[in-house]
Design a protein around this motif. Structure first.
Motif, PDB file in Angstrom:
ATOM      1  N   LEU A   1       4.907  40.856  13.864  1.00 57.68           N
ATOM      2  CA  LEU A   1       4.699  41.612  15.101  1.00 57.68           C
ATOM      3  C   LEU A   1       5.921  42.442  15.450  1.00 57.68           C
ATOM      4  CD1 LEU A   1       2.829  39.113  17.423  1.00 57.68           C
ATOM      5  CD2 LEU A   1       1.905  40.951  16.028  1.00 57.68           C
TER       6      LEU A   1
ATOM      7  N   LEU B   1       5.970  45.861  13.896  1.00 52.93           N
ATOM      8  CA  LEU B   1       4.947  46.850  14.251  1.00 52.93           C
ATOM      9  C   LEU B   1       5.446  47.751  15.374  1.00 52.93           C
ATOM     10  CD1 LEU B   1       1.736  44.633  14.174  1.00 52.93           C
ATOM     11  CD2 LEU B   1       2.495  46.281  12.462  1.00 52.93           C
ATOM     12  N   PRO B   2       5.045  49.029  15.337  1.00 57.29           N
ATOM     13  CA  PRO B   2       5.587  49.956  16.326  1.00 57.29           C
ATOM     14  C   PRO B   2       5.068  49.705  17.736  1.00 57.29           C
ATOM     15  CG  PRO B   2       3.907  51.047  15.030  1.00 57.29           C
ATOM     16  CD  PRO B   2       4.104  49.688  14.432  1.00 57.29           C
ATOM     17  N   GLU B   3       3.793  49.399  17.839  1.00 55.99           N
ATOM     18  CA  GLU B   3       3.173  49.356  19.155  1.00 55.99           C
ATOM     19  C   GLU B   3       3.639  48.127  19.924  1.00 55.99           C
ATOM     20  OE1 GLU B   3      -1.271  50.688  20.578  1.00 55.99           O
ATOM     21  OE2 GLU B   3      -0.756  50.477  18.496  1.00 55.99           O
ATOM     22  N   GLY B   4       3.923  48.288  21.197  1.00 54.76           N
ATOM     23  CA  GLY B   4       4.316  47.139  22.010  1.00 54.76           C
ATOM     24  C   GLY B   4       3.139  46.224  22.208  1.00 54.76           C
ATOM     25  N   VAL B   5       3.063  45.189  21.373  1.00 56.09           N
ATOM     26  CA  VAL B   5       1.928  44.279  21.494  1.00 56.09           C
ATOM     27  C   VAL B   5       2.165  43.323  22.644  1.00 56.09           C
ATOM     28  CG1 VAL B   5       1.049  44.427  19.181  1.00 56.09           C
ATOM     29  CG2 VAL B   5       2.922  42.902  19.655  1.00 56.09           C
TER      30      VAL B   5
ATOM     31  N   TRP C   1       8.286  56.683  18.107  1.00 58.78           N
ATOM     32  CA  TRP C   1       7.346  55.912  18.934  1.00 58.78           C
ATOM     33  C   TRP C   1       7.619  56.098  20.418  1.00 58.78           C
ATOM     34  CZ3 TRP C   1       2.792  53.790  18.405  1.00 58.78           C
ATOM     35  CH2 TRP C   1       2.331  53.006  19.458  1.00 58.78           C
TER      36      TRP C   1
ATOM     37  N   ARG D   1      14.966  48.144  15.373  1.00 57.72           N
ATOM     38  CA  ARG D   1      13.925  47.499  16.165  1.00 57.72           C
ATOM     39  C   ARG D   1      14.368  46.103  16.572  1.00 57.72           C
ATOM     40  NH1 ARG D   1       9.792  49.428  12.579  1.00 57.72           N
ATOM     41  NH2 ARG D   1       9.088  51.405  13.394  1.00 57.72           N
TER      42      ARG D   1
ATOM     43  N   LYS E   1      10.238  40.967  21.646  1.00 56.16           N
ATOM     44  CA  LYS E   1       9.326  41.942  22.217  1.00 56.16           C
ATOM     45  C   LYS E   1       8.322  41.268  23.115  1.00 56.16           C
ATOM     46  CE  LYS E   1       7.560  44.948  19.567  1.00 56.16           C
ATOM     47  NZ  LYS E   1       7.022  45.759  18.492  1.00 56.16           N
ATOM     48  N   ASP E   2       7.717  42.078  23.902  1.00 57.50           N
ATOM     49  CA  ASP E   2       6.665  41.583  24.770  1.00 57.50           C
ATOM     50  C   ASP E   2       5.403  41.395  23.927  1.00 57.50           C
ATOM     51  OD1 ASP E   2       4.896  41.056  26.736  1.00 57.50           O
ATOM     52  OD2 ASP E   2       4.999  43.020  27.691  1.00 57.50           O
ATOM     53  N   VAL E   3       5.032  40.169  23.698  1.00 59.04           N
ATOM     54  CA  VAL E   3       3.882  39.905  22.855  1.00 59.04           C
ATOM     55  C   VAL E   3       2.723  39.433  23.711  1.00 59.04           C
ATOM     56  CG1 VAL E   3       2.993  38.519  20.970  1.00 59.04           C
ATOM     57  CG2 VAL E   3       5.344  39.305  20.915  1.00 59.04           C
ATOM     58  N   ARG E   4       1.637  40.142  23.567  1.00 55.63           N
ATOM     59  CA  ARG E   4       0.452  39.755  24.326  1.00 55.63           C
ATOM     60  C   ARG E   4      -0.419  38.795  23.553  1.00 55.63           C
ATOM     61  NH1 ARG E   4      -0.113  42.423  28.998  1.00 55.63           N
ATOM     62  NH2 ARG E   4       1.035  44.365  28.960  1.00 55.63           N
TER      63      ARG E   4
END
Lengths: 276, 359
Positions: A269, A272-276, B222, B349, B353-356
């Motif tokens: 994750l 990956l570029p998109e903020g998941v 991005w 990167r 990260k904010d992971v949903r």
């Protein structure tokens, strides 16, 4: 899967029960209308449940492949399809497509310790995984389950959790957000409780499923405990239609949640570029 | 071994009859001032000279297609197979798009039987572009106005006739059986005219800008403010997706006849420019703004598709430029992406990260 991946297989509701005290969650045990249906799956996979005239929606499989007698799904009533599903009674038919997607890497887990961290009604495929690990108990090391909900009435599979607590070969840590009458277990959010339980990262894998805010705050706790990003797994949800990588809507960057997922490692994750 | 023959324009009907006897034939037809792809029965319906507004994908991936029919709880997939499909007058960009869609529908963990069966036994008759339009940029996407990729037979307009050349064994077999008795071979003059048409078409296209840096640039952009600016020039109407020969996203809906339990489950072309495309029942939307959606469109075509299938999901047909209600030009977007990419350093990167979620 049949030759045509868009055609649902007929299944029948064997058993339905209300799962939460606010009645928004129901659990269905489904059986194939045609007994001969071969259906092989692993924990973490999902199916499209289909009510003709209403549509389809994707649900993680909550049963374990070691439970041969039924396929279990827990459905939160929120939209058109899930409302139609809530009206289904025992004996009624619906459609199912699957199993779809990838699964938790249970082969990699062999001989290792597994930590399951869940929150709210996102405990379905974790229930599948726990049941699978317990059915093959000798293949795995320590098993730890940390599971929380806002209040006791929103914890899924309460009877089963009680059984697991009694078994002695699985450490179960249940928590609710605020104190409640008759609750003598932990009180506090899942990330905090995970920090207190302090599962060891040594020879261990973590699987985390829950609402976004829980995942957001649990990941740093696990990383701080020493879990490597490629040893933490989670399962994602996206709006889906085809479920087979063609309709183009569930992508996160170049990955489709339906075919490349829904199970991803935290390391994947992060790339990956998109903020998941 | 490819063979070529001369088809005088008044004799086109012979080709069309040979096609319709074996195939369900689609071709460009003028309807209400637009040239669209329709099923055709005779040569006089064809508008071969015009630029086709809708793409030929519709012959293999109809805008609305039945996945199954139902009555109560019993469902049935459409049975039996249609007559195989043929297309006449597919421009090289469109013919090539079919090969890109083959990658989507025919590869991966699952294949799509609806597309694949239809495309596998099809016959595609391409028509070279003697007069490319100002909006055409096939040459920038790795092909050209007479590229035979995706066509079984290629037609070249030489004025009073077409030169027809087979490009595949299937095309060769068809020409041989369709023209058993009265083959007219093109004369040297015909072949010269065809050659001239090709070089003139090539020369008329804009010089090949180099888009090879697009993917690398996109990887750095991005979070770029470029997307905010690009989104300002887009209505999010999605017309581009419906006209695009490589757009394959679809919705699935159930249509029930009022007052009955009878209906059909259909798939319908959809567009990633619609906010509903990714909106979940809970109300959560992973792509809530026009900026998120236009970025998805550009990224999907020029980055993700390359990751998954080895080439970009664009054939340079230019419909999204020519028919856009607000003159959005994807060529300008790609040039800006390349320029912005040059100015932007690689970004590290983070891992936190904010992971949903999860289920």
């Amino acid at each position: 899967m049949p030759d045509n991946p868009y055609v649902p297989i007929p299944v029948r509701v064997q058993n339905v029960r209300v799962e939460s005290d606010d009645r928004t969650l129901r659990t269905y045990d489904l059986v194939f209308a045609d007994d001969a249906e071969p259906f092989e799956y692993l924990p973490g996979q999902f199916c499209q449940l289909s009510i003709l005239g209403k549509g389809e929606a994707a649900f993680g499989i909550a049963s374990s492949p070691t439970e041969r007698e039924f396929l279990r799904f827990t459905v939160n009533r929120v939209g058109t399809v899930t409302t139609a599903l809530h009206y289904l009674k025992e004996g009624e038919e619906l459609g199912l497509r699957g199993p779809l997607g990838n699964h938790y890497p249970v082969e990699k887990f062999k001989g290792q310790n597994v930590v399951l961290v869940g929150g709210g009604f996102a405990f379905t495929t974790l229930r599948s995984l726990a049941a699978y690990l317990l059915a093959n108990r000798s293949d795995y090391g320590d098993i730890t389950v940390i599971y929380g909900a806002r209040r006791p009435g929103l914890l899924l599979y309460r009877d089963e959790l009680t059984e697991w607590e009694k078994r002695g070969d699985v450490a179960v840590h249940l928590t609710i957000d605020e104190p409640a009458a008759g609750w003598d277990k932990a009180v506090g959010f899942v990330p905090t409780v995970t920090g207190k339980v302090r599962p060891s990262p040594k020879d261990a894998w973590a699987v985390v499923c829950g609402p976004p805010v829980m995942i957001k705050y649990t990941m740093p706790v696990l990383l701080d405990l020493g879990f490597a990003p490629d040893r933490i797994y989670t399962s994602l949800e996206r709006r889906m239609k085809c479920g087979v990588g063609k309709c183009g809507r569930c992508n996160i960057g170049p990955k489709y949640v339906c075919t490349d997922g829904p199970v991803f490692s935290y390391a994947e994750l992060a790339s990956l570029p998109e903020g998941v | 071994m490819s063979s070529s023959l001369r088809i005088a324009k008044p004799d086109l009907d012979q080709l069309v009859s040979a096609l319709t006897s074996r195939y369900r034939l689609f071709g460009p037809v003028d309807v209400d001032g637009s040239t669209v792809l329709r099923e055709v029965k005779s040569a006089d319906e064809l508008a071969l000279g015009a630029a086709l507004d809708g793409s030929v994908k519709a012959a293999f991936f109809p805008q609305t297609e039945t996945l199954l029919t139902y009555d109560g709880t019993v469902s049935e997939a459409p049975s039996g197979r249609d007559k195989p499909t043929a297309v006449i007058g597919a421009r090289p960009c469109d013919a090539r798009s079919l090969l890109l869609l083959d990658k989507v529908f025919g590869t991966g963990k699952y294949w799509d039987p609806l597309w694949q069966r239809r495309h596998d036994d099809s016959l595609v008759i391409g028509l070279g572009c003697s007069a490319p339009l100002e909006t055409c940029f096939c040459n920038l996407m790795g092909s050209g106005p007479f590229d035979a990729e995706g066509s079984d037979i290629m037609l070249t307009d030489i004025g009073d006739a077409f030169v027809a050349e087979s490009c595949t064994d299937k095309g060769e077999r068809f020409l041989k059986t369709a023209y058993k008795s009265q083959v007219q071979r093109p004369s040297q003059a015909d072949l010269d005219k065809a050659g001239e048409a090709r070089s003139k078409a090539l020369a008329s296209l804009a010089p090949a800008a180099n888009y090879s840096g697009v993917k690398t640039a996109l990887a750095k952009l991005w979070d770029s403010a470029l997307w905010d600016e690009i989104a300002l020039g887009c209505l999010s109407c999605g017309a581009c997706a419906y006209l695009c020969p490589t757009c394959h996203c679809f919705d699935v809906q159930d249509e029930t006849a009022p007052g009955t339990q009878q209906g059909r489950r259909v798939r319908i072309w959809d567009t990633c420019q619609s906010a509903l495309f990714t909106k979940e029942a809970s109300g959560h939307n992973p792509r809530p703004s026009a900026k998120d959606r236009i970025r998805q469109r550009v990224m999907h075509k020029f980055s993700y598709f390359v990751d998954n299938y080895g080439e970009a999901a664009c054939v340079g047909c230019g419909r999204c430029i020519r028919l856009c209600p607000v003159d959005f030009d994807v060529r300008v977007v790609l040039e800006r992406v390349i320029a912005e990419g040059r100015r932007t350093k690689d970004k590290e990167r983070g891992t936190k990260k904010d992971v949903r979620h999860a289920g």
